[in-house]
Design an enzyme around this catalytic site. Structure first.
Site, PDB file in Angstrom:
ATOM      1  N   ARG A  39       0.833  -1.152  -0.267  1.00 41.16           N
ATOM      2  CA  ARG A  39      -0.014  -0.083   0.023  1.00 41.16           C
ATOM      3  C   ARG A  39       0.876   1.229  -0.117  1.00 41.16           C
ATOM      4  O   ARG A  39       0.301   2.355  -0.041  1.00 41.16           O
ATOM      5  CB  ARG A  39      -0.921  -0.012   1.283  1.00 41.16           C
ATOM      6  CG  ARG A  39      -2.001  -0.757   1.058  1.00 41.16           C
ATOM      7  CD  ARG A  39      -3.153  -1.034   2.391  1.00 41.16           C
ATOM      8  NE  ARG A  39      -2.215  -1.852   3.050  1.00 41.16           N
ATOM      9  CZ  ARG A  39      -2.700  -2.203   4.474  1.00 41.16           C
ATOM     10  NH1 ARG A  39      -3.697  -1.504   4.827  1.00 41.16           N
ATOM     11  NH2 ARG A  39      -2.000  -2.956   5.242  1.00 41.16           N
ATOM     12  N   LYS A  66       8.771  -1.038   2.608  1.00 38.88           N
ATOM     13  CA  LYS A  66       8.365  -0.054   3.401  1.00 38.88           C
ATOM     14  C   LYS A  66       9.006   0.398   4.601  1.00 38.88           C
ATOM     15  O   LYS A  66       8.908   1.666   4.800  1.00 38.88           O
ATOM     16  CB  LYS A  66       7.085  -0.834   3.913  1.00 38.88           C
ATOM     17  CG  LYS A  66       6.346  -0.076   4.960  1.00 38.88           C
ATOM     18  CD  LYS A  66       4.840  -0.566   5.181  1.00 38.88           C
ATOM     19  CE  LYS A  66       4.722  -1.981   6.143  1.00 38.88           C
ATOM     20  NZ  LYS A  66       3.338  -2.017   6.358  1.00 38.88           N
ATOM     21  N   TYR A  73       7.514  -4.438  15.511  1.00 38.85           N
ATOM     22  CA  TYR A  73       7.232  -4.304  13.883  1.00 38.85           C
ATOM     23  C   TYR A  73       8.191  -3.245  13.322  1.00 38.85           C
ATOM     24  O   TYR A  73       7.978  -2.036  13.824  1.00 38.85           O
ATOM     25  CB  TYR A  73       5.806  -4.157  13.493  1.00 38.85           C
ATOM     26  CG  TYR A  73       4.765  -5.293  13.841  1.00 38.85           C
ATOM     27  CD1 TYR A  73       5.375  -6.718  14.315  1.00 38.85           C
ATOM     28  CD2 TYR A  73       3.483  -5.358  13.713  1.00 38.85           C
ATOM     29  CE1 TYR A  73       4.629  -7.702  14.468  1.00 38.85           C
ATOM     30  CE2 TYR A  73       2.689  -6.348  14.120  1.00 38.85           C
ATOM     31  CZ  TYR A  73       2.957  -7.853  14.519  1.00 38.85           C
ATOM     32  OH  TYR A  73       2.299  -8.479  14.689  1.00 38.85           O
ATOM     33  N   GLY A  74       8.708  -3.702  12.074  1.00 40.85           N
ATOM     34  CA  GLY A  74       9.575  -2.676  11.498  1.00 40.85           C
ATOM     35  C   GLY A  74       8.982  -1.380  11.139  1.00 40.85           C
ATOM     36  O   GLY A  74       9.551  -0.239  10.573  1.00 40.85           O
ATOM     37  N   GLU A 119      -8.136 -11.906  15.057  1.00 40.62           N
ATOM     38  CA  GLU A 119      -7.779 -11.006  13.904  1.00 40.62           C
ATOM     39  C   GLU A 119      -9.212 -10.454  13.340  1.00 40.62           C
ATOM     40  O   GLU A 119      -9.979 -11.220  13.498  1.00 40.62           O
ATOM     41  CB  GLU A 119      -6.932 -11.647  12.882  1.00 40.62           C
ATOM     42  CG  GLU A 119      -5.570 -11.920  13.283  1.00 40.62           C
ATOM     43  CD  GLU A 119      -4.825 -10.540  13.602  1.00 40.62           C
ATOM     44  OE1 GLU A 119      -4.862  -9.614  12.984  1.00 40.62           O
ATOM     45  OE2 GLU A 119      -4.385 -10.476  14.693  1.00 40.62           O
ATOM     46  N   LYS A 169      29.453  25.462   1.674  1.00 37.08           N
ATOM     47  CA  LYS A 169      29.437  24.119   1.535  1.00 37.08           C
ATOM     48  C   LYS A 169      30.796  23.707   1.724  1.00 37.08           C
ATOM     49  O   LYS A 169      31.683  24.257   1.281  1.00 37.08           O
ATOM     50  CB  LYS A 169      29.005  23.562  -0.106  1.00 37.08           C
ATOM     51  CG  LYS A 169      29.089  21.929  -0.193  1.00 37.08           C
ATOM     52  CD  LYS A 169      29.404  21.694  -1.375  1.00 37.08           C
ATOM     53  CE  LYS A 169      31.056  21.822  -1.714  1.00 37.08           C
ATOM     54  NZ  LYS A 169      31.722  21.387  -2.800  1.00 37.08           N
ATOM     55  N   TYR A 175      28.173  32.795  -2.282  1.00 37.34           N
ATOM     56  CA  TYR A 175      28.475  31.123  -2.218  1.00 37.34           C
ATOM     57  C   TYR A 175      29.896  30.915  -1.766  1.00 37.34           C
ATOM     58  O   TYR A 175      31.052  31.532  -2.231  1.00 37.34           O
ATOM     59  CB  TYR A 175      28.579  30.770  -3.719  1.00 37.34           C
ATOM     60  CG  TYR A 175      28.924  29.267  -3.558  1.00 37.34           C
ATOM     61  CD1 TYR A 175      28.050  28.289  -2.809  1.00 37.34           C
ATOM     62  CD2 TYR A 175      30.037  28.857  -4.420  1.00 37.34           C
ATOM     63  CE1 TYR A 175      28.610  26.871  -3.045  1.00 37.34           C
ATOM     64  CE2 TYR A 175      30.271  27.618  -4.411  1.00 37.34           C
ATOM     65  CZ  TYR A 175      29.666  26.510  -3.598  1.00 37.34           C
ATOM     66  OH  TYR A 175      30.127  25.175  -3.650  1.00 37.34           O
ATOM     67  N   ASN A 195      34.760  27.380  -7.137  1.00 41.34           N
ATOM     68  CA  ASN A 195      35.350  26.386  -6.926  1.00 41.34           C
ATOM     69  C   ASN A 195      35.512  25.205  -7.784  1.00 41.34           C
ATOM     70  O   ASN A 195      36.155  24.174  -7.737  1.00 41.34           O
ATOM     71  CB  ASN A 195      34.895  25.653  -5.428  1.00 41.34           C
ATOM     72  CG  ASN A 195      33.287  25.297  -5.547  1.00 41.34           C
ATOM     73  OD1 ASN A 195      32.611  25.813  -6.499  1.00 41.34           O
ATOM     74  ND2 ASN A 195      33.022  24.472  -5.109  1.00 41.34           N
TER      75      ASN A 195
END
Ligand code: UD1
Ligand code: MG
Length: 450
Positions: free
Chosen positions: A15, A22, A103-104, A154, A333, A348, A368
């Site tokens: 899903r 997931k 549960y993961g 369940e 950066k 920058y 750079n």
């Protein structure tokens, strides 16, 4: 008592409508399974086992990246949660402690909730974490018998009466390894899904004369992520929790709901974070620093007393020294600004070291990248870089040196020198007026033609 955590992460997560398994979908920039592993780790479990199946290689790599000591067992076919736990039978055959099943795809359990569940084993054989569901939907229902848990049914297998129960199974279970695997041997797949349900362990325990109980926790903690809306809900709950903790710890945030944090964001007490600041992974903000509104900070350290933003972007490898300033529309950066350095406007600064108290004028750019390689720029202490200077790397500007605004600096500038690298100014008296008169006349002539 020794503790083993068992995280089920073999399912596909259909899903989610995604190629990514997931449990690898991120919450606050960390895969969901890392959140579960972090909770498990905080219990100081002696053995930490991950059950993988769907895209096992990727899930294993993510698991080991978080916890190199975790053990991975494989569930080749996903035949149910009971079958998934059973895959760890061999790994745990000589283990004499408690097993905690998680549960993961449940990233929000608090360590104290899990510790409380494990502590129940002092008085019962099987402990389940339950919650009172606002909308019980398809969750397994907890059938209680007073304080005792009679069985878990369940949804698909439940009667109408059982479906009316709002007390639901979160999926977290604790039992001794011996009890758990003995009971699992009895679990069959004769049910509506044709799966081996872990939850059937409870009914078997009761049939054997063993005791079971449910500990109730807030529903918010039990959120299982099965689709993207649930992933977004998990993110929102996680963010809200982290903000609350930071506020309680002494961080000032005027509009906490607008501040977005990453899993590993560190903000020291006494720091201020203004509205609409987004942190990517690897950010550290020291005490007394201020990250002003609309800034983005990732892989960067903001030193004590430094001010960053508004509208600044610190990219990975940025170290902003104590009392340094990074102003609006400045991007850094892989750059170090030493104590008291200033880059206040429209710059920058990449692959660079800027010395203490040096000032980079508005529009300064470190050039750079030559299209193939990256090169370094070094600016010494107390240097003054004039506005709109292009520092073409590799290049060094010595301590106390000055560059004239608009310069394109392509070779090193010695300490205390003035570098001027731009066209010389020439003034032609009366020329501006002459030129404008000619243009205006041309415009009038053109109108007449039309
Ligand atoms: C399960 C519980 C249900 C509970 C609900 C809470 C069972 C039988 N039911 O139902 O009582 O209310 O969770 O969210 O346990 N997994 C494997 N291998 C498998 C099957 C599942 O590793 O063969 C993993 C999945 O990846 C997932 C977890 O186990 O992380 C739970 O599986 P899922 O299919 O989502 O169980 P639910 O039907 O939600
Ligand atoms: Mg589920």
């Amino acid at each position: 008592m020794a503790l083993a955590t068992l995280i089920l992460a073999a399912g596909k997560g259909t899903r989610m409508k995604s190629d990514l398994p997931k449990v690898l979908h991120p919450v606050a920039h960390a895969p969901m399974v890392h959140h579960v592993m972090a909770a498990a780790q905080s219990l100081e479990a002696d053995r930490r086992i991950l059950v993988t199946g769907h895209m096992a290689e990727a899930v294993t790599a993510a698991g080991l990246a978080f916890d190199p000591a975790c053990e991975v067992v494989h569930q080749a076919q996903q035949l149910g949660t009971g079958h998934a736990v059973d895959q760890a039978r061999t790994a745990l055959q000589d283990f004499n402690g408690t097993v905690l099943v998680l549960y993961g795809d449940n990233p929000l359990f608090r360590p104290e909730t899990l510790a409380n569940l494990v502590a129940q084993l002092d008085r019962v054989d099987v402990a389940i974490l339950g919650f009172d569901a606002a909308d019980p939907a398809r969750y397994g229902r907890l059938v209680m018998d007073g304080d005792a848990l009679h069985e878990i049914v369940e949804f698909k297998d439940a009667t109408e009466d059982q479906r009316a129960i709002t007390l639901c199974n979160s999926g977290v279970m604790a039992a001794s390894a011996k009890t758990l695997f003995a009971l699992l041997s009895k679990v069959e797949n004769k049910n509506a899904s044709g799966e081996y349900y872990l939850t059937d362990v409870v009914a078997h325990a009761r049939a054997e004369g063993l005791s079971a109980t449910a500990v109730i926790c807030p529903e918010e903690e039990t959120l299982g992520v099965d689709n993207r809306p649930a992933l977004a809900r998990a993110e929102a709950i996680y963010q809200s929790r982290r903000r609350t903790t930071l506020l309680e710890d002494g961080v000032t945030m005027q509009a906490p709901d607008t501040v977005h944090l990453a899993f590993d964001t560190v903000i020291e007490p006494g720091a201020t974070v203004e509205p609409y600041v987004v942190f990517g992974p690897g950010a550290v903000v020291s005490a007394g620093a201020c990250v002003r509104a609309f800034s983005h900070v990732e892989g960067a350290h903001v030193g004590a007393g430094a001010v960053v933003g508004p509208y600044a972007r610190l990219r990975p490898g940025s170290t902003i020294g104590p009392d340094a300033k990074v102003g609006n529309f400045v991007e850094t950066k892989n750059a170090t600004l030493a104590e008291g350095a200033k880059v206040n406007h429209l710059s920058y600064v990449g692959d660079a070291a800027i010395g203490a108290r040096a000032n980079l004028g508005a529009g300064t750019i470190t050039c750079n990248y030559d299209g193939v390689f990256k090169h370094r720029t070094d600016v010494g202490a107390d240097a003054f870089i004039g506005s709109n200077t292009m520092l073409v790397a590799p290049v060094t500007v010595g301590a106390g040196a000055l560059t004239a605004s608009g310069s394109v600096i392509t070779s090193d500038v010695p300490a205390d020198a003035l570098a001027v690298a731009r066209g010389k100014q020439m003034n032609k008296p009366g020329f501006a007026k002459k030129l404008m008169d000619r243009l205006r006349a041309a415009k009038v002539a053109k109108r007449k033609e039309q």
